[in-house]
Design a protein around this motif. Structure first.
Motif, PDB file in Angstrom:
ATOM      1  N   UNK A  39       0.838  -1.205   0.000  1.00 23.34           N
ATOM      2  CA  UNK A  39       0.000   0.000   0.000  1.00 23.34           C
ATOM      3  C   UNK A  39       0.876   1.259   0.000  1.00 23.34           C
ATOM      4  N   UNK A  40       1.947   1.215   0.802  1.00 23.49           N
ATOM      5  CA  UNK A  40       2.845   2.373   0.893  1.00 23.49           C
ATOM      6  C   UNK A  40       3.482   2.637  -0.469  1.00 23.49           C
ATOM      7  N   UNK A  41       3.868   1.573  -1.159  1.00 25.37           N
ATOM      8  CA  UNK A  41       4.502   1.682  -2.479  1.00 25.37           C
ATOM      9  C   UNK A  41       3.520   2.292  -3.491  1.00 25.37           C
ATOM     10  N   UNK A  42       2.256   1.928  -3.368  1.00 22.24           N
ATOM     11  CA  UNK A  42       1.222   2.470  -4.263  1.00 22.24           C
ATOM     12  C   UNK A  42       1.047   3.973  -4.027  1.00 22.24           C
ATOM     13  N   UNK A  43       1.126   4.372  -2.736  1.00 24.04           N
ATOM     14  CA  UNK A  43       0.880   5.773  -2.367  1.00 24.04           C
ATOM     15  C   UNK A  43       2.120   6.645  -2.632  1.00 24.04           C
ATOM     16  N   UNK A  44       3.308   6.001  -2.683  1.00 28.82           N
ATOM     17  CA  UNK A  44       4.559   6.758  -2.869  1.00 28.82           C
ATOM     18  C   UNK A  44       4.845   6.974  -4.348  1.00 28.82           C
ATOM     19  N   UNK A  97      12.900  -4.980   0.914  1.00 31.39           N
ATOM     20  CA  UNK A  97      13.423  -3.674   0.478  1.00 31.39           C
ATOM     21  C   UNK A  97      14.436  -3.865  -0.652  1.00 31.39           C
ATOM     22  N   UNK A  98      14.608  -2.824  -1.495  1.00 33.80           N
ATOM     23  CA  UNK A  98      15.524  -2.895  -2.632  1.00 33.80           C
ATOM     24  C   UNK A  98      16.957  -2.580  -2.220  1.00 33.80           C
ATOM     25  N   UNK A  99      17.098  -1.735  -1.186  1.00 33.07           N
ATOM     26  CA  UNK A  99      18.424  -1.210  -0.851  1.00 33.07           C
ATOM     27  C   UNK A  99      18.430  -0.840   0.628  1.00 33.07           C
ATOM     28  N   UNK A 100      19.588  -0.963   1.268  1.00 29.41           N
ATOM     29  CA  UNK A 100      19.698  -0.549   2.674  1.00 29.41           C
ATOM     30  C   UNK A 100      20.806   0.490   2.763  1.00 29.41           C
ATOM     31  N   UNK A 101      20.514   1.639   3.379  1.00 31.17           N
ATOM     32  CA  UNK A 101      21.558   2.661   3.538  1.00 31.17           C
ATOM     33  C   UNK A 101      21.696   3.007   5.017  1.00 31.17           C
ATOM     34  N   UNK A 102      22.850   3.562   5.372  1.00 29.91           N
ATOM     35  CA  UNK A 102      23.084   3.946   6.767  1.00 29.91           C
ATOM     36  C   UNK A 102      24.565   3.899   7.038  1.00 29.91           C
ATOM     37  N   UNK A 103      25.014   4.784   7.927  1.00 30.32           N
ATOM     38  CA  UNK A 103      26.439   4.834   8.247  1.00 30.32           C
ATOM     39  C   UNK A 103      26.904   3.478   8.771  1.00 30.32           C
ATOM     40  N   UNK A 104      28.123   3.070   8.384  1.00 33.51           N
ATOM     41  CA  UNK A 104      28.626   1.755   8.808  1.00 33.51           C
ATOM     42  C   UNK A 104      28.698   1.654  10.318  1.00 33.51           C
ATOM     43  N   UNK A 151      15.065   0.903   1.691  1.00 31.37           N
ATOM     44  CA  UNK A 151      14.405   1.715   0.669  1.00 31.37           C
ATOM     45  C   UNK A 151      13.694   0.823  -0.335  1.00 31.37           C
ATOM     46  N   UNK A 152      12.449   1.161  -0.615  1.00 34.37           N
ATOM     47  CA  UNK A 152      11.714   0.520  -1.705  1.00 34.37           C
ATOM     48  C   UNK A 152      11.511   1.586  -2.765  1.00 34.37           C
ATOM     49  N   UNK A 153      12.015   1.304  -3.960  1.00 30.70           N
ATOM     50  CA  UNK A 153      11.924   2.256  -5.063  1.00 30.70           C
ATOM     51  C   UNK A 153      10.521   2.142  -5.671  1.00 30.70           C
ATOM     52  N   UNK A 154       9.712   3.182  -5.473  1.00 34.09           N
ATOM     53  CA  UNK A 154       8.310   3.102  -5.910  1.00 34.09           C
ATOM     54  C   UNK A 154       8.176   3.190  -7.425  1.00 34.09           C
ATOM     55  N   UNK A 155       9.227   3.693  -8.091  1.00 36.68           N
ATOM     56  CA  UNK A 155       9.149   3.840  -9.547  1.00 36.68           C
ATOM     57  C   UNK A 155       9.434   2.510 -10.256  1.00 36.68           C
ATOM     58  N   UNK A 156      10.072   1.574  -9.541  1.00 36.14           N
ATOM     59  CA  UNK A 156      10.417   0.273 -10.134  1.00 36.14           C
ATOM     60  C   UNK A 156       9.178  -0.625 -10.092  1.00 36.14           C
ATOM     61  N   UNK A 157       8.912  -1.441 -11.133  1.00 37.44           N
ATOM     62  CA  UNK A 157       7.748  -2.324 -11.063  1.00 37.44           C
ATOM     63  C   UNK A 157       7.871  -3.272  -9.871  1.00 37.44           C
ATOM     64  N   UNK A 158       6.752  -3.532  -9.175  1.00 37.54           N
ATOM     65  CA  UNK A 158       6.783  -4.392  -7.989  1.00 37.54           C
ATOM     66  C   UNK A 158       7.158  -5.812  -8.377  1.00 37.54           C
ATOM     67  N   UNK A 159       8.009  -6.473  -7.540  1.00 39.95           N
ATOM     68  CA  UNK A 159       8.415  -7.855  -7.812  1.00 39.95           C
ATOM     69  C   UNK A 159       7.183  -8.744  -7.808  1.00 39.95           C
ATOM     70  N   UNK A 160       7.041  -9.576  -8.827  1.00 37.50           N
ATOM     71  CA  UNK A 160       5.907 -10.504  -8.889  1.00 37.50           C
ATOM     72  C   UNK A 160       4.618  -9.830  -9.268  1.00 37.50           C
TER      73      UNK A 160
END
Ligand SMILES: C[S@@+](CC[C@H](N)C(=O)[O-])C[C@H]1O[C@@H](n2cnc3c(N)ncnc32)[C@H](O)[C@@H]1O
Length: 265
Positions: free
Chosen positions: A211-216, A236-243, A251-260
């Motif tokens: 739902x969040x991906x649809x709204x984003x 999630x597609x990617x994880x970021x944060x200081x080591x 991060x889920x990229x809302x512009x990328x087609x959803x898996x499946x």
């Protein structure tokens, strides 16, 4: 009794009126203050004082404070990076939906970054907390004009995000953000205890993420403990944060087609 509203002892008429009004809005009893808070026998007591709203729980009090928002805004002013802002790829004019508002520190930072042209809506599931943060964002003076304006602009919605997200149109916000209570806390501080006593402990699900991906329009961002299995569970597609940081952002990229989600061959 689970929850009631009262005032401090020797309250002025305007505090009594405010307490009655809050009780009506929350749909819980108002009890005129006579003895101790404990004598009221409720799990959570919303107390209207001259200065602020306080939620008293057996685990301690909870009241609005902007937490790390001011030092984070000051460091952004110096041109330093903020990991959450980078994870969101936040820009002036963006619209942000904070699905776990809490006391609003992250929302305040986001509101400062997106500025007057932007919009920040914060969703909080615990109705008493939503009232405490709504009042704090409107009344607390952080002694910083830009931050004060950023606080006043945040719109507070008292709702469970699992129910609120489906009411929103596709692409309604640039960024949809979640900072749930960590499943395994990094460090349980005294300040966290009343929070856990009141907070919604339900874990995030893939359904909520969908739902969040649809709204984003741009991305969904989830804050969790570094190395948490939650990131994989939520896909999630990617994880970021200081080591060196104990916190990471999935991060889920809302512009990328959803898996499946696409048509198979
Ligand atoms: C860790 S706190 C958020 C802290 C916040 N990011 C800040 O900077 O102050 C998590 C908050 O999310 C709220 N929450 C948890 N599940 C929720 C849900 N399903 N819908 C809305 N709010 C929720 C909890 O009640 C709690 O207040």
């Amino acid at each position: 009794m689970d929850a009631v509203v009262t005032t401090s002892r020797r309250a002025r008429p305007e505090e009594i009126e405010r307490a009655r009004d809050l009780a009506r809005r929350l749909g819980i009893p108002y009890i005129a203050r006579e003895g101790s808070i404990e004598a009221l026998g409720a799990k959570a007591v919303l107390v209207v004082t001259k200065e602020r709203l306080v939620v008293e729980t057996a685990a301690g009090p909870l009241f609005f404070h902007p937490g790390m928002a001011r030092p984070r805004i000051r460091s952004l002013e110096r041109g330093e990076a903020d990991v959450m802002v980078e994870a969101m790829q936040l820009r002036r004019g963006d619209h942000v939906l904070d699905c776990t508002l809490g006391l609003g520190a992250d929302a305040i930072v986001a509101s400062w970054v997106v500025g007057e042209e932007g919009r920040v809506v914060g969703v909080e599931a615990v109705p008493m907390l939503a009232e405490v943060v709504r009042a704090g964002l409107l009344e607390y003076d952080p002694q910083h004009p830009g931050m004060r304006a950023a606080m006043r602009r945040i719109e507070v919605v008292a709702a469970d995000h699992a129910e609120y997200l489906p009411t929103l149109p596709d692409g309604a916000f640039d960024v949809v953000y979640f900072d749930p209570l960590f499943r395994e806390p990094v460090r349980e501080t005294v300040h966290m205890r009343p929070w856990r006593a009141l907070g919604v402990g339900r874990p995030l699900t893939r359904e909520v993420m969908a739902e969040a991906r649809r709204v984003a329009r741009r991305r969904v961002v989830v804050k969790e403990r570094q190395g948490s299995p939650v990131f994989e569970e939520l896909g999630v597609d990617e994880i970021v944060g200081g080591r060196k940081s104990r916190i990471a952002y999935g991060i889920i990229d809302a512009a990328r087609p959803a898996a499946g989600g696409g048509e198979g061959p």
